[in-house]
Design a protein around this motif. Structure first.
Motif, PDB file in Angstrom:
ATOM      1  N   ALA A 197       3.324  10.453  10.417  1.00 35.71           N
ATOM      2  CA  ALA A 197       3.091  11.588  11.308  1.00 35.71           C
ATOM      3  C   ALA A 197       4.345  12.437  11.490  1.00 35.71           C
ATOM      4  O   ALA A 197       4.303  13.664  11.361  1.00 35.71           O
ATOM      5  CB  ALA A 197       2.582  11.094  12.657  1.00 35.71           C
ATOM      6  N   SER A 198       5.469  11.799  11.785  1.00 35.96           N
ATOM      7  CA  SER A 198       6.699  12.532  12.083  1.00 35.96           C
ATOM      8  C   SER A 198       7.612  12.696  10.877  1.00 35.96           C
ATOM      9  O   SER A 198       8.533  13.508  10.908  1.00 35.96           O
ATOM     10  CB  SER A 198       7.475  11.812  13.183  1.00 35.96           C
ATOM     11  OG  SER A 198       7.960  10.563  12.712  1.00 35.96           O
ATOM     12  N   ARG A 199       7.380  11.905   9.823  1.00 34.44           N
ATOM     13  CA  ARG A 199       8.218  11.859   8.629  1.00 34.44           C
ATOM     14  C   ARG A 199       9.647  11.408   8.955  1.00 34.44           C
ATOM     15  O   ARG A 199      10.584  11.684   8.209  1.00 34.44           O
ATOM     16  CB  ARG A 199       8.232  13.212   7.902  1.00 34.44           C
ATOM     17  CG  ARG A 199       6.847  13.717   7.534  1.00 34.44           C
ATOM     18  CD  ARG A 199       6.901  14.990   6.700  1.00 34.44           C
ATOM     19  NE  ARG A 199       7.375  14.733   5.351  1.00 34.44           N
ATOM     20  CZ  ARG A 199       6.617  14.329   4.342  1.00 34.44           C
ATOM     21  NH1 ARG A 199       5.322  14.116   4.531  1.00 34.44           N
ATOM     22  NH2 ARG A 199       7.133  14.133   3.144  1.00 34.44           N
ATOM     23  N   ALA A 335      -1.738   6.801  12.226  1.00 33.88           N
ATOM     24  CA  ALA A 335      -1.271   7.681  11.148  1.00 33.88           C
ATOM     25  C   ALA A 335      -0.663   6.890  10.001  1.00 33.88           C
ATOM     26  O   ALA A 335      -0.662   7.345   8.860  1.00 33.88           O
ATOM     27  CB  ALA A 335      -0.258   8.687  11.688  1.00 33.88           C
ATOM     28  N   GLY A 336      -0.122   5.702  10.298  1.00 35.46           N
ATOM     29  CA  GLY A 336       0.445   4.862   9.262  1.00 35.46           C
ATOM     30  C   GLY A 336       1.843   5.278   8.836  1.00 35.46           C
ATOM     31  O   GLY A 336       2.551   5.998   9.551  1.00 35.46           O
ATOM     32  N   TYR A 337       2.222   4.857   7.643  1.00 37.81           N
ATOM     33  CA  TYR A 337       3.586   5.034   7.150  1.00 37.81           C
ATOM     34  C   TYR A 337       3.543   5.374   5.663  1.00 37.81           C
ATOM     35  O   TYR A 337       2.485   5.403   5.041  1.00 37.81           O
ATOM     36  CB  TYR A 337       4.393   3.746   7.354  1.00 37.81           C
ATOM     37  CG  TYR A 337       4.457   3.310   8.797  1.00 37.81           C
ATOM     38  CD1 TYR A 337       5.508   3.681   9.617  1.00 37.81           C
ATOM     39  CD2 TYR A 337       3.437   2.524   9.344  1.00 37.81           C
ATOM     40  CE1 TYR A 337       5.559   3.290  10.943  1.00 37.81           C
ATOM     41  CE2 TYR A 337       3.478   2.130  10.672  1.00 37.81           C
ATOM     42  CZ  TYR A 337       4.538   2.516  11.467  1.00 37.81           C
ATOM     43  OH  TYR A 337       4.581   2.135  12.777  1.00 37.81           O
ATOM     44  N   TYR A 338       4.716   5.606   5.103  1.00 30.97           N
ATOM     45  CA  TYR A 338       4.847   5.686   3.651  1.00 30.97           C
ATOM     46  C   TYR A 338       6.246   5.234   3.273  1.00 30.97           C
ATOM     47  O   TYR A 338       7.168   5.235   4.097  1.00 30.97           O
ATOM     48  CB  TYR A 338       4.557   7.093   3.124  1.00 30.97           C
ATOM     49  CG  TYR A 338       5.530   8.175   3.560  1.00 30.97           C
ATOM     50  CD1 TYR A 338       6.681   8.453   2.815  1.00 30.97           C
ATOM     51  CD2 TYR A 338       5.280   8.944   4.694  1.00 30.97           C
ATOM     52  CE1 TYR A 338       7.561   9.451   3.197  1.00 30.97           C
ATOM     53  CE2 TYR A 338       6.157   9.944   5.091  1.00 30.97           C
ATOM     54  CZ  TYR A 338       7.295  10.194   4.339  1.00 30.97           C
ATOM     55  OH  TYR A 338       8.170  11.180   4.727  1.00 30.97           O
ATOM     56  N   LEU A 339       6.391   4.812   2.029  1.00 37.02           N
ATOM     57  CA  LEU A 339       7.679   4.399   1.491  1.00 37.02           C
ATOM     58  C   LEU A 339       8.265   5.517   0.646  1.00 37.02           C
ATOM     59  O   LEU A 339       7.529   6.284   0.018  1.00 37.02           O
ATOM     60  CB  LEU A 339       7.518   3.139   0.636  1.00 37.02           C
ATOM     61  CG  LEU A 339       7.131   1.863   1.385  1.00 37.02           C
ATOM     62  CD1 LEU A 339       6.665   0.796   0.396  1.00 37.02           C
ATOM     63  CD2 LEU A 339       8.297   1.346   2.219  1.00 37.02           C
ATOM     64  N   SER A 340       9.587   5.597   0.601  1.00 41.08           N
ATOM     65  CA  SER A 340      10.239   6.630  -0.202  1.00 41.08           C
ATOM     66  C   SER A 340       9.872   6.513  -1.673  1.00 41.08           C
ATOM     67  O   SER A 340       9.931   7.501  -2.411  1.00 41.08           O
ATOM     68  CB  SER A 340      11.757   6.542  -0.039  1.00 41.08           C
ATOM     69  OG  SER A 340      12.231   5.260  -0.438  1.00 41.08           O
ATOM     70  N   SER A 341       9.469   5.318  -2.106  1.00 38.51           N
ATOM     71  CA  SER A 341       9.075   5.105  -3.499  1.00 38.51           C
ATOM     72  C   SER A 341       7.654   5.578  -3.785  1.00 38.51           C
ATOM     73  O   SER A 341       7.240   5.617  -4.949  1.00 38.51           O
ATOM     74  CB  SER A 341       9.209   3.620  -3.854  1.00 38.51           C
ATOM     75  OG  SER A 341       8.629   2.802  -2.853  1.00 38.51           O
TER      76      SER A 341
END
Length: 388
Positions: A197-199, A335-341
């Motif tokens: 959500a916020s990055r 919203a969850g998350y993400y990895l830089s990869s």
């Protein structure tokens, strides 16, 4: 949530068969699950990190200089604030040879190391390093050495001086660390986790590195050679990580629901944890080394998993296996998350970890002798907390 994301072993006097805290029990179960998944990923031999800036084609690399595998690093210091990256040295074909004379010297030191009188054994033959977050850089000195900014963002713990130009000699020279014990000068890193959500980045709140025996015996185990590089996981793997999937973040230590969370993010790839649990991830590394190379073209072929019967002929040297137990001060969100990869996929499947190993040789030798060879559960200082 407890003040430490990793509860200590049972209190003094609990004895050989004392029950370990529930958090440690969950970690032990996690190791078994991750080991199965890790072995499958390892055997795929896929390159582990996608380098965003490709290497220049047609440029001949210089012949490698063997890296010393032993010796005690200098007194703690930090790298100067700014420096020109060193000339990039890449081993021919991607294979980095071990300095055999230095390795024999390290082995000779281990053979001279006497074991302390054994105490009551713990549940697992292991020693550990507890590390705090150090810094964040788009660098990877294993996959993209000498190429600053060529990688996705990584979060580093341990050695404070690590950047794209870091070499084994640097780890011996610049030894300031965020790890306990301070005799561990290694560098450890993982892709940076971001809030979808916020990055904004979410950094590790705890990073425990276990050095363990994965087998029911410790026959033939020797210390890890200084300068060894290794990667677990696969940065190119981009598949969903729904509830029950292998290779996903989980909730520890306890709370409503199970380790997959009492709920999931909107895309189903991330758990939502109840109090006092938080997000964790575990990565398992192999326990057999080829005895000849500190690195390989895909950063995996010089290592493999053994069995209770020992190591395979192509990787005959049995070493302690690293396990990353990583904690985050986050409980999950819709919203969850993400990895830089994998910033677009928004799943956890590309999670991976790198280790560039460098210890005070005497300290490593004593821990392998006391904790792994004698099948004792040790703490950060290498002592057996069950025998205090």
């Amino acid at each position: 949530m407890p003040s430490s994301p990793f509860p200590d072993p049972a209190p003094p006097g609990s004895g050989r068969h004392a029950r370990r805290p529930r958090g440690v029990a969950v970690a032990a179960v996690g190791v078994a699950v991750v080991l199965i998944a890790g072995a499958a990923v390892w055997m795929s031999r896929a390159d582990s990190v996608a380098v965003q800036s490709p290497r220049v084609a047609g440029v001949e690399s210089p012949q490698p200089t063997p890296v010393r595998a032993s010796g005690s690093p200098a007194a703690p210091s930090t790298r100067p604030a700014s420096r020109k990256p060193p000339a990039r040295v890449v081993a021919k074909g991607g294979w980095t040879p071990v300095d055999q004379a230095a390795w024999e010297e390290q082995l000779a030191g281990y053979r001279r190391t006497k074991a302390d009188p054994p105490g009551d054994a713990g549940n697992l033959p292991e020693f550990r390093a507890d590390c705090k977050y150090s810094h964040r850089r788009p660098d990877d000195p294993i996959v993209a050495p000498g190429l600053p900014g060529a990688s996705h963002m990584h979060s580093f713990v341990g050695n404070k001086a690590v950047d794209a130009g870091t070499t084994a000699d640097d780890l011996m020279k610049f030894t300031a660390t965020t790890c306990k014990p301070t005799v561990d000068h290694s560098a450890y890193w993982v892709p940076t986790l971001y809030e979808a959500a916020s990055r904004k980045p979410v950094e590790t709140s705890g990073f425990r590195v276990y050095y363990r025996s994965l087998r029911d015996n410790s026959t033939g185990v020797v210390p890890i050679p200084n300068g060894l590089r290794m990667i677990a996981g696969d940065a190119k793997r981009k598949v969903p990580t729904p509830r029950g999937a292998q290779g996903q973040f989980y909730c520890a230590f306890y709370g409503p629901g199970d380790i997959d969370g009492y709920a999931r993010s909107d895309n189903g790839n991330w758990p939502i944890c109840g109090e006092p649990a938080s997000l964790h991830f575990m990565l398992q590394f192999p326990d057999c080394w080829d005895g000849r190379h500190l690195d390989s073209p895909n950063h995996k072929d010089h290592l493999t998993f053994g069995t209770n019967a020992g190591c395979p002929a192509g990787h005959p040297v049995r070493i302690p296996a690293l396990t990353f137990d990583i904690a985050y001060a986050a409980k999950g969100s819709k919203a969850g998350y993400y990895l830089s990869s994998d910033p677009d996929g928004r799943s956890a499947s590309s999670m991976h970890g790198d280790a560039f190993l460098m210890w005070n040789a005497d300290a490593m030798n004593q821990r392998v002798r006391n904790c792994i060879a004698q099948r004792r559960t040790c703490d950060n200082d290498g002592y057996d907390p069950f025998s205090l």
